[in-house]
Write a protein that holds these residues in place. Structure first.
Motif, PDB file in Angstrom:
ATOM      1  N   ARG A   1       0.808  -1.039   0.176  1.00  0.00           N
ATOM      2  CA  ARG A   1      -0.044  -0.006  -0.098  1.00  0.00           C
ATOM      3  C   ARG A   1       0.738   1.506   0.022  1.00  0.00           C
ATOM      4  N   ARG A   2       2.099   1.036   0.679  1.00  0.00           N
ATOM      5  CA  ARG A   2       2.973   2.364   0.600  1.00  0.00           C
ATOM      6  C   ARG A   2       3.582   2.580  -0.733  1.00  0.00           C
TER       7      ARG A   2
ATOM      8  N   GLU B   1       0.867   4.006  -3.001  1.00  0.00           N
ATOM      9  CA  GLU B   1       0.668   5.516  -2.872  1.00  0.00           C
ATOM     10  C   GLU B   1       1.784   6.148  -3.375  1.00  0.00           C
TER      11      GLU B   1
ATOM     12  N   PRO C   1      -3.614   5.479  -4.713  1.00  0.00           N
ATOM     13  CA  PRO C   1      -3.879   5.332  -3.492  1.00  0.00           C
ATOM     14  C   PRO C   1      -5.114   4.050  -3.442  1.00  0.00           C
TER      15      PRO C   1
END
Ligand code: JCE
Length: 262
Positions: free
Chosen positions: A245-246, A249, A254
């Protein structure tokens, strides 16, 4: 598996004698039978096409020769019936999932056309008796269905038991359901460790399996974001960890906070 192909260009299928598919045939895993459509014509010109009803450009393949040819192939084993695959740009998409489904069949019959395609009554006739799929290998228009058959037979053939050396190779494919989800594979390297000033990423030389797996997943996510962003938006967020997820993003994708694994 038995594969029959009816075409006005049976010589187009010479590549099926080479490499992986050629080996599978030598080993008896795959049996390929090629048929000349014109052998089922009765006129001196061996005519397979005629003008389209309703007008318009080009020619359409006559139903008569196709009917006799398909009946001839079906007669090879009256106790069984092939799955029939008709390549056309108007068909349902050929995917890895469909390749896997076809690889589980004992008998496939491909009917690659030329001109503007086959009189639709042929598909109606056999569709009432057999499973007939009109299939497209992609959103572009070929000059005929032969290359589409080569593509499909190669994708199906490599999935047959005993064809690939490594039993894991087919499971690991980018688009294999349940593989690395639906991510593209990242870059690969082999010896030497430095070539023309380009170095192999040091992590791959580290022997640290955990770091290598993480690096490969990052590269898969980066490549997918760059080349196939629509695959990322379709990803199940529950299968993404914190690190995924990091990275996403950072890449401008996102990930929603709902439905996530803890
Ligand atoms: C084919 C043609 C339709 C005009 C037989 C094209 C499949 N994914 C695919 N792209 N193109 C094909 C394909 C398959 C079979 C035939 N054509 C040419 N088709 C309208 C011309 C004829």
């Amino acid at each position: 598996m038995r594969v029959d192909v009816i075409s006005i260009f049976p010589e187009y299928f010479a590549p099926l004698e080479v490499s992986l598919i050629g080996k599978a045939r030598e080993r008896g895993i795959l049996e390929v039978h090629l048929h000349q459509l014109r052998d089922w014509t009765h006129d001196v010109h061996r005519t397979v096409d005629d003008t389209p009803y309703g007008g318009g450009p080009g020619m359409v393949m006559k139903p008569g020769p196709w009917g006799e040819a398909v009946d001839g192939v079906l007669a090879a084993d009256p106790a069984s019936a092939p799955r029939v695959i008709v390549p056309t740009p108007s068909g349902t998409p050929f995917t890895q999932k469909l390749a896997m489904e076809y690889a589980a069949e004992p008998w496939l019959l491909f009917t690659p056309a030329r001109y503007e395609g086959i009189d639709s009554r042929v598909m109606a006739e056999y569709g009432a008796r057999l499973r007939v799929d009109e299939v497209s290998i992609g959103d572009y228009v070929l000059a005929g269905g032969e290359v589409a058959v080569l593509v499909m037979v190669e994708a199906i053939g490599r999935l047959l038991p005993g064809v690939l050396g490594n039993a894991c190779s087919a499971v690991d494919d980018s688009f294999a359901p349940g593989s690395m989800e639906n991510l593209l594979e990242g870059p690969v390297y082999t010896k030497p460790p430095e070539w023309r000033g380009h170095e192999v990423p040091e992590v791959l030389l580290s022997g640290h399996h955990g770091r290598i797996a993480r690096w490969r997943r990052d590269e898969a996510l980066r490549r997918t974001a760059k080349n196939r962003p629509e695959l990322l938006t379709a990803l199940d967020p529950a299968r993404l960890d914190k690190h995924d997820r990091r990275l996403l993003e950072e890449l401008g994708f996102p990930v929603s906070g709902e439905n996530m694994a803890h």
